[in-house]
Design an enzyme around this catalytic site. Structure first.
Site, PDB file in Angstrom:
ATOM      1  N   HIS A 144       0.835  -1.196   0.000  1.00  0.00           N
ATOM      2  CA  HIS A 144       0.000   0.000   0.000  1.00  0.00           C
ATOM      3  C   HIS A 144       0.871   1.249   0.000  1.00  0.00           C
ATOM      4  CE1 HIS A 144       0.590   1.266   4.282  1.00  0.00           C
ATOM      5  NE2 HIS A 144       0.885  -0.007   4.430  1.00  0.00           N
ATOM      6  N   HIS A 176       0.890   5.779  -1.562  1.00  0.00           N
ATOM      7  CA  HIS A 176       0.352   6.824  -2.439  1.00  0.00           C
ATOM      8  C   HIS A 176       1.135   6.823  -3.760  1.00  0.00           C
ATOM      9  CE1 HIS A 176      -2.103   8.049   0.851  1.00  0.00           C
ATOM     10  NE2 HIS A 176      -1.126   8.587   1.551  1.00  0.00           N
TER      11      HIS A 176
END
Length: 351
Positions: free
Chosen positions: A135, A137
């Site tokens: 995970h 951005h």
């Protein structure tokens, strides 16, 4: 027969006809029951054969959701991504998978070409980290263009564009209840979001809305050209064709419930964990003030908002379509639908 019928009283004839009709109905009903029993037996035998096949595949180390599964959650900022990721961290030991945070320099969602190759190589060959949940951005990466075998499963969550920007605006100034003591980049700036929009500030400009589309569009330069309709169409294409599931912040529980049903290897127990609120999964931005109708109307005049909102509405409609075929509501509670297909007439027969 005609002579017999003529000599029989009318009442007896009527009773004979009725008796014959009842007998035929009973026979037809019995035949129907036999057909249903035969079909049920065939389904049971077919399921048994499928179970045997799946067991053999499992013994051979195969299976669709084997231990080499990889999920990439290229999380969009301020879409409840931390709340959802915390559930994965809570489940990883129990469900025996690895969670890895992709931490990019200065939170830049665009990787250099050399880093793209490194990342793809790491994800596909790092066997010690499989099954893995990555995970961060980071913008979408198409693994097929790098010449590797197998692709990870992408998931994501989107949010109403203006609500996401408002949340991000106050987050940069006041933080949240997850790490309240951490100093934020814009700490000390007391200007409200309404005041920012009214004065034409850069932190609330329409260009700041352009984030969800490029995250789904990927690493092409046009993806980051604010207001690009090409980027919008590419983002839509990737959402439908490259993502296993994309939820919405406003219906996060439904998203988690469907993931648990689809990928129990990773998310078994996720729904109950979310509902129980363990470790306060719902992260809240501090000091957030809802924008006025005038502020919202001003932002909605922007072409950038119109395109970002079109993508959000597209994602929402697609998620609701998926949900309608996956879950039902009963007595105020949601539950996942059972399997609605089966196999039959499987040949050649297993020995």
């Amino acid at each position: 027969m005609g002579l017999l019928r003529s000599t029989m009283p009318p009442k007896i004839q009527l009773l004979a006809v009725l008796a014959f009709g009842v007998a035929m109905l009973l026979i037809e009903n019995q035949i129907q029951r036999l057909d249903e029993s035969r079909a049920k037996l065939e389904r049971t035998m077919a399921r048994h054969e499928v179970v045997e096949v799946e067991l053999r595949r499992s013994e051979d180390g195969g299976g669709w959701e084997a231990d080499d599964s990889v999920i990439i959650y290229n999380r969009v900022p301020k879409t409840a991504s931390t709340s959802f990721t915390n559930i994965a961290y809570d489940l990883c030991s129990r469900n025996r998978f690895h969670v890895l945070h992709i931490n990019t320099t200065k939170n830049n969602p665009v990787m250099s070409l050399q880093d793209q190759v490194r990342f793809v190589r790491n994800v596909t060959t790092w066997r010690e980290m499989k099954p893995g949940f990555y995970h961060g951005h980071v913008a979408y990466l198409d693994f097929s263009k790098y010449g590797v075998k197998g692709k990870p499963m992408y998931i994501n969550v989107v949010r109403d564009p203006i609500e996401r920007l408002v949340s991000y605006y106050y987050f940069l100034r006041f933080g949240d209840d997850y790490r309240p003591g951490l100093r934020r980049r814009k700490q000390g700036d007391k200007k409200t979001f309404d005041e920012c929009v009214s004065s034409g500030g850069s932190d609330c400009a329409p260009e700041k809305l352009w984030l969800q589309i490029p995250f789904f569009c990927g690493h092409h330069s046009e993806c980051w050209n604010a207001g690009s309709r090409w980027a919008l169409e590419q983002a839509k294409y990737n959402l439908v064709n490259e993502y296993l599931l994309v939820g919405v912040t406003e219906e996060l529980e439904d998203f988690i419930m469907i993931l648990e049903a689809v990928l129990p290897r990773f998310f078994k127990g996720a729904t109950e964990l979310y509902r129980s609120g363990k470790k306060s999964h719902l992260r809240k931005t501090t000091e957030k003030k809802p924008p006025t109708k005038e502020t919202i109307a001003k932002l909605q005049q922007s072409d950038i908002w119109k395109i970002e909102n079109e993508f959000y509405e597209f994602a929402l409609e697609h998620f609701q379509f998926v949900r309608a075929h996956a879950v039902r509501e009963k007595d105020g509670e949601l539950y996942v639908l059972a399997q609605s297909f089966f196999y039959e007439k499987i040949y050649p027969k297993l020995s």
